[in-house]
Design a protein around this motif. Structure first.
Motif, PDB file in Angstrom:
ATOM      1  N   LYS A   1       0.848  -1.079  -0.044  1.00  0.00           N
ATOM      2  CA  LYS A   1       0.021  -0.052   0.188  1.00  0.00           C
ATOM      3  C   LYS A   1       0.774   1.134  -0.112  1.00  0.00           C
ATOM      4  O   LYS A   1       0.583   2.259  -0.813  1.00  0.00           O
TER       5      LYS A   1
ATOM      6  N   GLN B   1       3.870   0.888  -3.168  1.00  0.00           N
ATOM      7  CA  GLN B   1       3.334   1.213  -4.496  1.00  0.00           C
ATOM      8  C   GLN B   1       4.245   0.382  -5.438  1.00  0.00           C
ATOM      9  O   GLN B   1       4.788   1.432  -6.472  1.00  0.00           O
TER      10      GLN B   1
ATOM     11  N   ASP C   1       5.487  -0.968  -9.127  1.00  0.00           N
ATOM     12  CA  ASP C   1       4.811  -0.768 -10.583  1.00  0.00           C
ATOM     13  C   ASP C   1       4.700  -2.402 -11.342  1.00  0.00           C
ATOM     14  O   ASP C   1       3.766  -2.456 -12.100  1.00  0.00           O
TER      15      ASP C   1
ATOM     16  N   LEU D   1      -4.585  -1.035  -5.432  1.00  0.00           N
ATOM     17  CA  LEU D   1      -3.464  -1.116  -6.274  1.00  0.00           C
ATOM     18  C   LEU D   1      -3.621  -1.860  -7.591  1.00  0.00           C
ATOM     19  O   LEU D   1      -4.347  -2.995  -7.697  1.00  0.00           O
TER      20      LEU D   1
END
Ligand SMILES: [Zn+2]
Length: 410
Positions: A376, A379, A381, A403
């Motif tokens: 959270k 983050q 990718d 997400l």
């Protein structure tokens, strides 16, 4: 788990001699086709510090192939390097996908063999989940053997009908007799496979109505897809349907069924003891796989080189673009992925839903294991999933915490 073992460091000059004869058919010659010179000797162990993880003992993987029976074995395997204890954390029981499979398998076996109010034995029961299912769902009684069993983790009304023995199964326990004997994800940890199956057969004695069920990773898939992440130190033995059936028949069993489960990842065998010498001719169609396996083994080194190049290039590109990458799945596949490939040091975290693994470190390479909630703030990718079968479940978990990273499976 069966091999008598405790953890120790083994010096090079103290290493065991390589085997040259197939431990499965006890006659074929082993030809090496894949090597990992330095693999952590245990990948499911809970390691509390980065230093301990990075310095974990390593061993040599040299996979040999027997072209007589199709069996594959790490010819350099040294069982003194293995450790199966309470800190061996192998369970997949925190995954909904896995639990649904496990429950369906238990139900199928209960229905097929009328396992109600029967005696069930499980060799290598781990934390006991499958034995509990069989005993809960069929009102059976059970005995489970595993040195890594942890009593405090059991919470089931069926527990009072089960006796857990915190030890390796061996002939000294042959007084434990069952109507159904199962052994899941254990035989691949045993180096002397024929010796072990003969022990099981001797322990059953003249109880010819005993049903025997084994489940192991399906080596045909590993070879065909070049799943190098499924090759790691604890797994010293790799079976195809043909080599598995041959083993059981040679050791005094009649093979009733061979099947693959869980998207072809697992191979299962259902057998019963035979009273007479059984012939070696393949009775089931799936057993006639030797020519195909020889071909896969021959192609493996080239396929592996290509796959390694592809993944290293991909990881390098992510790094170049400044993308934050995490792995999902901190078990053996994750350890094998991280130790086999050149992985950028920017890849610092491995996600796992098993709360017992959280806060521990990856054996061999030392990345920190975190729970999904960690992402959270982090983050990521890109999330690289170690087992494709969990992609949907993982996608759902990520969306739940808001997400939507790129999800890519091995
Ligand atoms: Zn063989």
């Amino acid at each position: 788990m069966v091999a008598h073992s405790h953890q120790s460091s083994v010096n090079d000059d103290d290493s065991v001699p390589e085997i040259s004869t197939c431990p499965n058919c006890e006659s074929g010659k082993m030809e090496v086709f894949y090597e990992a010179a330095s693999a952590p000797s245990n990948s499911c162990i809970l390691l509390g510090s980065q230093e301990e993880a990075e310095n974990y003992p390593r061993g040599k993987i040299r996979l040999g192939f027997c072209s007589d029976c199709g069996f594959i074995s790490n010819v350099s395997f040294d069982r003194r390097l293995t450790e199966y204890s309470g800190r061996y954390e192998e369970t997949q029981g925190f995954s909904g996908t896995f639990n649904a499979f496990h429950k369906a398998l238990a139900q199928r076996l209960i229905d097929h063999y009328d396992l109600h109010e029967k005696e069930v034995i499980e060799i290598g029961c781990g934390k006991g989940e499958f034995l509990l299912l069989l005993c809960e769902m069929g009102n059976n009684r059970g005995t489970g053997f595993d040195p890594g069993f942890v009593a405090e983790r059991i919470n089931s009304p069926a527990a009072e009908r089960i006796n857990f023995v915190k030890d390796y199964y061996s002939e000294k326990y042959s007084s434990y007799q069952g109507d159904f004997l199962c052994c899941k994800m254990t035989l691949e940890h045993i180096h002397s496979t024929a010796e072990f199956i003969k022990t099981v057969r001797r322990s059953i004695g003249d109880r010819l109505d005993t049903i025997v069920f084994f489940q192991i990773p399906n080596a045909t898939r590993i070879l065909k897809d070049c799943s190098f992440e499924d090759i790691y130190y604890e797994h010293c033995s790799y079976f195809t349907p043909g080599s598995l059936a041959k083993l059981f028949r040679r050791c005094g069993f009649e093979v009733m069924d061979l099947a693959t489960e869980y998207d072809d990842q697992y191979l299962t065998i259902e057998a019963r003891p035979s009273s007479h010498e059984t012939g070696q001719e393949a009775a089931l169609e799936q057993e006639n796989d030797l020519d195909a396996i020889k071909q896969y083994v021959q192609e493996f080194p080239e396929k592996f080189a290509q796959k390694r190049e592809l993944w290293e290039k991909r990881l390098d590109e992510y790094r170049g673009m400044g993308k934050k990458v995490v792995l999902w799945g901190s078990g053996s596949k994750g350890v094998s992925f991280l130790t086999t490939l050149k992985v950028p040091e920017e890849l610092e975290y491995v996600v796992d839903i098993n709360p017992y693994r959280k806060g521990c470190f990856m054996s061999g390479t030392g990345q920190k294991i975190v729970g999904p909630e960690f992402l959270k703030d982090y983050q990521p990718d890109v999330v690289i999933v170690m087992n494709e079968i969990y992609c949907d479940e993982i996608g759902d978990s990520l969306r739940e915490i808001g997400l939507e990273p790129q999800i890519i499976a091995l």
